[in-house]
Design a protein around this motif. Sequence first.
Motif, mmCIF file in Angstrom:
data_model
loop_
_atom_site.group_PDB
_atom_site.id
_atom_site.type_symbol
_atom_site.label_atom_id
_atom_site.label_comp_id
_atom_site.label_asym_id
_atom_site.label_seq_id
_atom_site.Cartn_x
_atom_site.Cartn_y
_atom_site.Cartn_z
ATOM 1 N N GLY A 116 0.785 -1.232 0.000
ATOM 2 C CA GLY A 116 0.000 0.000 0.000
ATOM 3 C C GLY A 116 0.814 1.277 0.000
ATOM 4 O O GLY A 116 0.275 2.360 -0.209
ATOM 5 N N ASP A 117 2.127 1.176 0.250
ATOM 6 C CA ASP A 117 2.937 2.406 0.305
ATOM 7 C C ASP A 117 3.104 2.985 -1.093
ATOM 8 O O ASP A 117 3.482 2.296 -2.025
ATOM 9 N N SER A 118 2.793 4.281 -1.233
ATOM 10 C CA SER A 118 2.990 4.976 -2.508
ATOM 11 C C SER A 118 3.146 6.451 -2.177
ATOM 12 O O SER A 118 2.901 6.865 -1.038
ATOM 13 N N ASP A 119 3.533 7.242 -3.166
ATOM 14 C CA ASP A 119 3.681 8.673 -2.899
ATOM 15 C C ASP A 119 2.324 9.297 -2.546
ATOM 16 O O ASP A 119 2.249 10.254 -1.789
ATOM 17 N N LYS A 120 1.270 8.721 -3.112
ATOM 18 C CA LYS A 120 -0.069 9.236 -2.791
ATOM 19 C C LYS A 120 -0.491 8.800 -1.380
ATOM 20 O O LYS A 120 -1.115 9.565 -0.653
ATOM 21 N N TYR A 121 -0.159 7.571 -1.019
ATOM 22 C CA TYR A 121 -0.530 7.036 0.304
ATOM 23 C C TYR A 121 0.705 6.531 1.039
ATOM 24 O O TYR A 121 0.865 5.323 1.251
ATOM 25 N N PRO A 122 1.585 7.447 1.437
ATOM 26 C CA PRO A 122 2.800 6.987 2.120
ATOM 27 C C PRO A 122 2.480 6.413 3.498
ATOM 28 O O PRO A 122 1.605 6.918 4.203
ATOM 29 N N ARG A 123 3.175 5.331 3.845
ATOM 30 C CA ARG A 123 2.994 4.701 5.151
ATOM 31 C C ARG A 123 3.949 5.387 6.124
ATOM 32 O O ARG A 123 5.103 4.986 6.258
ATOM 33 N N ILE A 124 3.493 6.437 6.801
ATOM 34 C CA ILE A 124 4.360 7.230 7.674
ATOM 35 C C ILE A 124 4.102 6.868 9.133
ATOM 36 O O ILE A 124 2.973 6.965 9.616
ATOM 37 N N ASN A 125 5.159 6.462 9.813
ATOM 38 C CA ASN A 125 5.090 6.188 11.247
ATOM 39 C C ASN A 125 5.882 7.253 11.986
ATOM 40 O O ASN A 125 6.821 7.831 11.443
ATOM 41 N N VAL A 126 5.501 7.500 13.230
ATOM 42 C CA VAL A 126 6.229 8.483 14.028
ATOM 43 C C VAL A 126 6.575 7.861 15.382
ATOM 44 O O VAL A 126 5.751 7.182 15.988
ATOM 45 N N SER A 157 4.798 5.909 20.115
ATOM 46 C CA SER A 157 4.780 5.823 18.662
ATOM 47 C C SER A 157 3.351 5.869 18.147
ATOM 48 O O SER A 157 2.423 5.367 18.795
ATOM 49 N N GLY A 158 3.199 6.510 16.996
ATOM 50 C CA GLY A 158 1.943 6.481 16.255
ATOM 51 C C GLY A 158 2.240 5.738 14.962
ATOM 52 O O GLY A 158 3.049 6.187 14.155
ATOM 53 N N THR A 159 1.617 4.584 14.807
ATOM 54 C CA THR A 159 1.955 3.736 13.661
ATOM 55 C C THR A 159 0.723 3.516 12.781
ATOM 56 O O THR A 159 -0.397 3.819 13.182
ATOM 57 N N VAL A 160 0.966 2.980 11.601
ATOM 58 C CA VAL A 160 -0.114 2.866 10.621
ATOM 59 C C VAL A 160 -0.397 1.403 10.293
ATOM 60 O O VAL A 160 0.350 0.501 10.680
ATOM 61 N N ASP A 161 -1.479 1.224 9.567
ATOM 62 C CA ASP A 161 -1.807 -0.062 8.931
ATOM 63 C C ASP A 161 -2.134 -1.198 9.897
ATOM 64 O O ASP A 161 -2.188 -2.349 9.458
ATOM 65 N N GLU A 162 -2.389 -0.893 11.175
ATOM 66 C CA GLU A 162 -2.744 -1.989 12.092
ATOM 67 C C GLU A 162 -3.987 -2.709 11.591
ATOM 68 O O GLU A 162 -4.088 -3.938 11.664
ATOM 69 N N VAL A 221 3.885 -1.404 12.752
ATOM 70 C CA VAL A 221 4.702 -2.014 13.810
ATOM 71 C C VAL A 221 5.617 -3.109 13.253
ATOM 72 O O VAL A 221 6.776 -3.225 13.662
ATOM 73 N N ALA A 222 5.124 -3.900 12.290
ATOM 74 C CA ALA A 222 5.980 -4.961 11.736
ATOM 75 C C ALA A 222 7.231 -4.359 11.086
ATOM 76 O O ALA A 222 8.349 -4.841 11.294
ATOM 77 N N TYR A 223 7.021 -3.284 10.337
ATOM 78 C CA TYR A 223 8.142 -2.642 9.642
ATOM 79 C C TYR A 223 9.162 -2.097 10.651
ATOM 80 O O TYR A 223 10.373 -2.281 10.504
ATOM 81 N N LEU A 224 8.653 -1.457 11.680
ATOM 82 C CA LEU A 224 9.547 -0.910 12.716
ATOM 83 C C LEU A 224 10.234 -2.034 13.497
ATOM 84 O O LEU A 224 11.433 -1.961 13.793
ATOM 85 N N ALA A 225 9.471 -3.088 13.802
ATOM 86 C CA ALA A 225 10.036 -4.192 14.586
ATOM 87 C C ALA A 225 11.179 -4.865 13.824
ATOM 88 O O ALA A 225 12.190 -5.265 14.409
ATOM 89 N N GLU A 226 11.010 -4.972 12.507
ATOM 90 C CA GLU A 226 12.077 -5.582 11.704
ATOM 91 C C GLU A 226 13.359 -4.751 11.754
ATOM 92 O O GLU A 226 14.447 -5.259 11.457
ATOM 93 N N ARG A 227 13.238 -3.502 12.101
ATOM 94 C CA ARG A 227 14.410 -2.614 12.147
ATOM 95 C C ARG A 227 14.824 -2.289 13.584
ATOM 96 O O ARG A 227 15.518 -1.308 13.824
ATOM 97 N N GLY A 228 14.363 -3.102 14.529
ATOM 98 C CA GLY A 228 14.875 -2.992 15.896
ATOM 99 C C GLY A 228 14.182 -2.003 16.802
ATOM 100 O O GLY A 228 14.599 -1.804 17.947
ATOM 101 N N TRP A 229 13.123 -1.378 16.321
ATOM 102 C CA TRP A 229 12.469 -0.351 17.139
ATOM 103 C C TRP A 229 11.670 -0.941 18.291
ATOM 104 O O TRP A 229 11.298 -0.229 19.216
ATOM 105 N N GLN A 270 0.507 -6.532 18.895
ATOM 106 C CA GLN A 270 1.353 -7.272 19.841
ATOM 107 C C GLN A 270 2.068 -8.435 19.145
ATOM 108 O O GLN A 270 3.190 -8.798 19.490
ATOM 109 N N LYS A 271 1.415 -9.014 18.141
ATOM 110 C CA LYS A 271 2.023 -10.149 17.423
ATOM 111 C C LYS A 271 3.379 -9.777 16.843
ATOM 112 O O LYS A 271 4.297 -10.590 16.840
ATOM 113 N N HIS A 272 3.519 -8.561 16.341
ATOM 114 C CA HIS A 272 4.787 -8.164 15.729
ATOM 115 C C HIS A 272 5.857 -7.873 16.782
ATOM 116 O O HIS A 272 7.033 -8.155 16.581
#
Length: 427
Positions: free
Chosen positions: A69-79, A157-162, A170-178, A374-376
């Motif tokens: 789903g990530d695109s320039d129109k619909y970027p998956r932005i987490n904070v 954190s405010g995350t997307v796509d739950e 959260v899966a994307y962040l978890a894969e990168r150690g967050w 929580q699964k991620h």
Amino acid sequence: MNIQTGIEPILREIEAREGEIVALTQDLIRFPTVNPPGEAYRPCAEFFGARLARRGMKVEYVRAEGAPGDSDKYPRINVVARYEGSRPGPCVHFNGHLDVVQAGSGWTVDPFSGLVRDGKVYGRGACDMKGGIAAAVVAVEALIDSGIELPGAIEISGTVDEESGGYGGVAYLAERGWFSKPRVDHVIIPEPLNVDRVCIGHRGVWWAEIETLGRQAHGSMPFLGDSAIRHMSAVLEKFEHQLYPALAARHSDMPVVPAGARQSTMNINSIHGGAAEQIEGLPSPCVADSCRIVIDRRFLIEENLASVQGEMKALLDQLAGERSGFRYTMRELFSVQPTMADRNGPVATATAKAVRRILGRDAEIVCSPGTYDQKHVDRIGRLKECIAYGPGVLDLAHQPDEWVGVQDMVDSAKVMAVATMDLLTRG
Ligand SMILES: [Zn+2]
């Protein structure tokens, strides 16, 4: 530092900030972060990050490049925002998803205006879970503003796509150690499980498509073909007489709420068979050569994915032995392992203790019927110390006229503040 006395002024301060909790919930609801497709993710994340930056938190934005789903129109932005305490210590992380499901029909109020009426804030996401996020933010701000010397760190954190599986969040962040040690030690997710419940995990999920195959023939001579729909009806019959009773008999030690979900369950999400009805509701007169169902099987921590898959395959193979011409395919669409934190671990006990202190009654320790991020944290981040705790009422999630109670938000913010202090200052 004495938590018992140090926390009292902070609790009074949270009470005084009731209006702020409400206003922040309204502000978040007014971003229509509907997923799919992922509307308004960027402005919502930037609003959220800007607010936390004002408290001196270090704010980082992480776009899940290449996530579904990530695109320039619909970027998956987490904070992610982090506050460093005055000396080393553990890190308590509050994670909330900023996305919401579509409003759907049946609303009597505007789903994105954040209407306040009779002590409730209404809107899509009010309960699931912008009210919980607002409570966490105000709890953390009150801790920071108190000037109390806190060890360790606090993150929000405010995350997307739950709502669509969390892959861009959260899966994307978890894969990168967050969401792993040594960065994070305890995670609290303010999902709507009710203000007096501590949720330690969730059941597993297996989605699959099953197709029965037939042979097409003219509808006036069905005996010349082989109906995939009749084969599917035999599958459904097996479900009724064999599978559903077996699932209902399988009970769990997981304290799932509502109690009806304390067993294995299966929903048939959809069924499609035969030719489409294209012209005035009339399908062409053909024997169906295909019939498909999509199933949503929820399983217990006492089961495992392989046995769930094997049980279905055995049932279908049994039919193949019993019914002449029975052929099928089975395709997995999605799976999630069940997860459960230790109910005697620090984050669960600290939160339960805080519930008792603030609400004056014992917290109910529960598991969720459905999954959440929580699964991620567990599977990818390898962090067991994760629970869900938040103010929303579970049953209202995803419904029309969704709301969150103002008093529940204030109470849960206090619980979060007490639990955070407890976790940061333990030995
Ligand atoms: Zn949620």
